[in-house]
Design an enzyme around this catalytic site. Structure first.
Site, short mmCIF file in Angstrom:
data_model
loop_
_atom_site.label_atom_id
_atom_site.label_comp_id
_atom_site.label_asym_id
_atom_site.label_seq_id
_atom_site.Cartn_x
_atom_site.Cartn_y
_atom_site.Cartn_z
CD GLU A 153 -2.99 -0.82 2.68
OE1 GLU A 153 -3.12 0.07 2.96
OE2 GLU A 153 -3.42 -2.61 2.93
CD GLU A 251 -4.33 -5.17 5.10
OE1 GLU A 251 -5.27 -4.03 4.90
OE2 GLU A 251 -3.57 -5.50 4.42
#
Length: 313
Positions: A153, A251
């Protein structure tokens, strides 16, 4: 004359066995092929996609507890653990290593989310990369497959300053880490940005296909109409299909955390027919309590648990 050679061959063979994943999941497996070889005995959705969990470790939920809670179903195929690099002086990987024996016992692949929180991208030196490689080798030497999700991320965490630097510096840091781990048997580099508003926003963070083994994206569904195509389709086409890379969802869960929405999204990923996306190999659910209670296994009542487990073989 022959005995020393036989002994040498035996030692080399044992070392090779130790470094080859005991239960290979993606290692040796052809990207974007529906051929399920090598076979892995771990948990799968009803659609055949391998399945794992991000356990709520800091609150005491480990992967063994989740495996027991799923009852007669197989152990998780993957376990995802977060670990921070807290200083440019070095990385010891203790947050990962304390779970080594447990992960080995489950037969899961490790998604190692190594986060450079305490240093800038420019401070990811060959020495830091060597520290990361040393930690990875402690898993691979035990036959555990490692998907190294370095600075995941990155496009999101630079905004609040959790990661420090720009995309050019990130790419350099990524390639430095890749150089340190590329020859480790059983280790694969996993590039994973956060969901962006438009596809062009990912490109500056792309390290290049020769530096990436697995691609994926983190996103949390917010509508019951969410499915793989309308959430991941564009990213899948641009990176997994285009470059022939394994596609993994490392995720995901839902926001908000309503039971209806969680069950809808879980079904879309674990039960719906996803054969049109042969690069998709594995999904990991964010089984944590954080800003929401994202869990679908731990803490559920019997009826909800039965509905959840209905999505798995």
């Amino acid at each position: 004359m022959y005995l020393p050679l036989l002994l040498l061959f035996s030692v080399l063979w044992q070392e090779t066995l130790a470094k080859t994943p005991i239960n290979p999941l993606l290692w040796f497996r052809e990207p974007c092929s529906p051929n399920d070889s090598p076979y892995h005995p771990g948990l799968r959705g009803r659609n055949g996609v391998y399945w794992g969990w991000n356990p709520d470790i800091e609150r005491g939920d480990n992967i063994s507890m989740i495996n027991r809670a799923t009852g007669h179903h197989a152990n998780a195929s993957t376990v995802s653990i977060f670990s921070q690099i807290n200083s440019p002086d070095g990385f010891d990987g203790h947050q990962l290593l304390r779970h080594l024996d447990e992960i080995k016992g489950t037969g899961a692949a490790l998604i190692a989310s190594v986060m450079p929180n305490g240093l800038s991208f420019n401070e990811v030196t060959p020495a830091i990369a060597a520290d990361i490689a040393k930690v990875v080798r402690q898993f691979t030497d035990q036959g555990i497959e490692v998907w190294l999700r370095f600075a995941h991320e990155m496009n999101w965490y630079v905004r609040p300053g959790t990661y420090r630097g720009n995309s050019t510096q990130f790419v350099k840091a990524w390639r430095t880490v890749h150089s340190a781990v590329k020859d480790i048997e059983g280790c694969m580099m996993f590039w994973c940005p956060n969901n962006a508003k438009t596809m062009d926003l990912y490109e500056e963070w792309w390290p290049g296909p020769e530096y990436v083994d697995i691609v994926g994206m983190d996103i949390y569904a917010s509508k019951t109409t969410a499915n793989f195509r309308n959430i991941y389709g564009g990213f899948y086409e641009a990176y997994a299909k285009k470059y022939r890379k394994h596609f993994v969802i490392p995720e995901t869960a839902t926001k908000p955390d309503t039971a209806e929405l969680k069950q809808s999204w879980l079904k879309a990923l674990a039960s719906d027919d996803l054969s049109a996306y042969p690069c998709l190999k594995s999904i990991s659910w964010f089984e944590l309590r954080k800003s929401f209670d994202y869990r679908v296994v731990m803490g559920q009542g019997n009826a909800a648990m039965e509905k959840t487990l209905g999505n798995f073989r």
